[in-house]
Design a protein around this motif. Structure first.
Motif, mmCIF file in Angstrom:
data_model
loop_
_atom_site.group_PDB
_atom_site.id
_atom_site.type_symbol
_atom_site.label_atom_id
_atom_site.label_comp_id
_atom_site.label_asym_id
_atom_site.label_seq_id
_atom_site.Cartn_x
_atom_site.Cartn_y
_atom_site.Cartn_z
ATOM 1 N N GLU A 20 0.815 -1.213 0.000
ATOM 2 C CA GLU A 20 0.000 0.000 0.000
ATOM 3 C C GLU A 20 0.852 1.268 0.000
ATOM 4 N N VAL A 21 1.857 1.267 -0.899
ATOM 5 C CA VAL A 21 2.684 2.451 -1.134
ATOM 6 C C VAL A 21 2.739 2.686 -2.641
ATOM 7 N N GLU A 22 3.180 3.859 -3.032
ATOM 8 C CA GLU A 22 3.357 4.148 -4.451
ATOM 9 C C GLU A 22 4.618 3.437 -4.938
ATOM 10 N N PRO A 23 4.620 2.932 -6.181
ATOM 11 C CA PRO A 23 5.818 2.256 -6.703
ATOM 12 C C PRO A 23 7.080 3.110 -6.588
ATOM 13 N N GLU A 24 6.946 4.425 -6.755
ATOM 14 C CA GLU A 24 8.119 5.310 -6.671
ATOM 15 C C GLU A 24 8.701 5.340 -5.251
ATOM 16 N N GLU A 25 7.877 5.043 -4.258
ATOM 17 C CA GLU A 25 8.342 5.058 -2.863
ATOM 18 C C GLU A 25 9.115 3.791 -2.503
ATOM 19 N N LEU A 26 8.926 2.732 -3.269
ATOM 20 C CA LEU A 26 9.523 1.433 -2.963
ATOM 21 C C LEU A 26 10.916 1.342 -3.584
ATOM 22 N N THR A 27 11.934 1.433 -2.739
ATOM 23 C CA THR A 27 13.308 1.346 -3.237
ATOM 24 C C THR A 27 13.726 -0.120 -3.337
ATOM 25 N N ASP A 28 14.797 -0.365 -4.058
ATOM 26 C CA ASP A 28 15.286 -1.736 -4.237
ATOM 27 C C ASP A 28 15.735 -2.362 -2.921
ATOM 28 N N THR A 29 16.254 -1.540 -2.013
ATOM 29 C CA THR A 29 16.820 -2.080 -0.780
ATOM 30 C C THR A 29 16.056 -1.668 0.480
ATOM 31 N N GLY A 30 14.926 -0.980 0.318
ATOM 32 C CA GLY A 30 14.127 -0.589 1.481
ATOM 33 C C GLY A 30 13.560 -1.825 2.175
ATOM 34 N N ASP A 31 13.752 -1.904 3.478
ATOM 35 C CA ASP A 31 13.301 -3.063 4.253
ATOM 36 C C ASP A 31 11.774 -3.054 4.375
ATOM 37 N N PHE A 32 11.149 -4.157 3.947
ATOM 38 C CA PHE A 32 9.687 -4.229 3.956
ATOM 39 C C PHE A 32 9.113 -4.001 5.352
ATOM 40 N N VAL A 33 9.722 -4.598 6.359
ATOM 41 C CA VAL A 33 9.209 -4.501 7.723
ATOM 42 C C VAL A 33 9.534 -3.139 8.335
ATOM 43 N N GLU A 34 10.810 -2.769 8.301
ATOM 44 C CA GLU A 34 11.240 -1.542 8.967
ATOM 45 C C GLU A 34 10.801 -0.271 8.235
ATOM 46 N N ASP A 35 10.888 -0.277 6.904
ATOM 47 C CA ASP A 35 10.594 0.938 6.142
ATOM 48 C C ASP A 35 9.145 1.042 5.677
ATOM 49 N N TYR A 36 8.482 -0.114 5.481
ATOM 50 C CA TYR A 36 7.134 -0.096 4.918
ATOM 51 C C TYR A 36 6.086 -0.760 5.822
ATOM 52 N N GLU A 37 6.504 -1.124 7.030
ATOM 53 C CA GLU A 37 5.602 -1.675 8.049
ATOM 54 C C GLU A 37 4.835 -2.909 7.576
ATOM 55 N N ALA A 38 5.499 -3.759 6.818
ATOM 56 C CA ALA A 38 4.869 -4.995 6.337
ATOM 57 C C ALA A 38 4.826 -6.022 7.466
ATOM 58 N N ASP A 39 3.831 -6.899 7.403
ATOM 59 C CA ASP A 39 3.759 -8.008 8.348
ATOM 60 C C ASP A 39 3.850 -9.313 7.566
ATOM 61 N N SER A 40 3.801 -10.428 8.265
ATOM 62 C CA SER A 40 3.969 -11.724 7.601
ATOM 63 C C SER A 40 2.860 -12.009 6.601
ATOM 64 N N LEU A 41 1.651 -11.526 6.854
ATOM 65 C CA LEU A 41 0.556 -11.756 5.903
ATOM 66 C C LEU A 41 0.819 -11.041 4.582
ATOM 67 N N ARG A 42 1.387 -9.872 4.654
ATOM 68 C CA ARG A 42 1.727 -9.149 3.407
ATOM 69 C C ARG A 42 2.838 -9.883 2.655
ATOM 70 N N ALA A 43 3.785 -10.431 3.393
ATOM 71 C CA ALA A 43 4.860 -11.188 2.750
ATOM 72 C C ALA A 43 4.298 -12.414 2.029
ATOM 73 N N ILE A 44 3.373 -13.102 2.660
ATOM 74 C CA ILE A 44 2.744 -14.264 2.036
ATOM 75 C C ILE A 44 1.937 -13.840 0.813
ATOM 76 N N GLU A 45 1.276 -12.693 0.892
ATOM 77 C CA GLU A 45 0.526 -12.162 -0.250
ATOM 78 C C GLU A 45 1.460 -11.863 -1.423
ATOM 79 N N ILE A 46 2.646 -11.346 -1.139
ATOM 80 C CA ILE A 46 3.625 -11.081 -2.203
ATOM 81 C C ILE A 46 3.993 -12.395 -2.894
ATOM 82 N N LEU A 47 4.258 -13.441 -2.111
ATOM 83 C CA LEU A 47 4.594 -14.747 -2.695
ATOM 84 C C LEU A 47 3.444 -15.281 -3.538
ATOM 85 N N ALA A 48 2.230 -15.132 -3.054
ATOM 86 C CA ALA A 48 1.062 -15.619 -3.791
ATOM 87 C C ALA A 48 0.913 -14.890 -5.125
ATOM 88 N N ARG A 49 1.146 -13.608 -5.121
ATOM 89 C CA ARG A 49 1.035 -12.832 -6.367
ATOM 90 C C ARG A 49 2.136 -13.201 -7.354
#
Length: 84
Positions: A20-49
């Motif tokens: 739930e961020v803009e593609p321009e905000e997502l850097t190649d090395t930005g940490d999903f948890v620390e920088d974008y507040e992702a949780d394990s469910l979002r990580a699983i959703e990424i794998l599913a997609r």
């Protein structure tokens, strides 16, 4: 743009939507948890997609390593090579 760069940008859009961020905000090395507040469910959703879009299964056991876009892209390439 090379096919690999194109795939990275497609992946950026996919992951940004899940996080739930803009593609321009997502850097190649930005940490999903620390920088974008992702949780394990979002990580699983990424794998599913990724599985749905690219027909590539990345094992959930690799989730702890997939902390940024660069790591997800590398895993996608690694597992895509194995299936072909």
């Amino acid at each position: 743009m090379t096919p690999e760069e194109q795939r990275l940008e497609e992946l950026r859009e996919m992951v940004a939507e899940v996080l739930e961020v803009e593609p321009e905000e997502l850097t190649d090395t930005g940490d999903f948890v620390e920088d974008y507040e992702a949780d394990s469910l979002r990580a699983i959703e990424i794998l599913a997609r990724i599985d749905k879009a690219y027909k590539v299964q990345i094992p959930q056991a690799e989730l702890p390593e997939l902390r940024n876009l660069k790591a997800v892209h590398a895993a996608l390439l690694r597992h895509a090579d194995r299936r072909g």
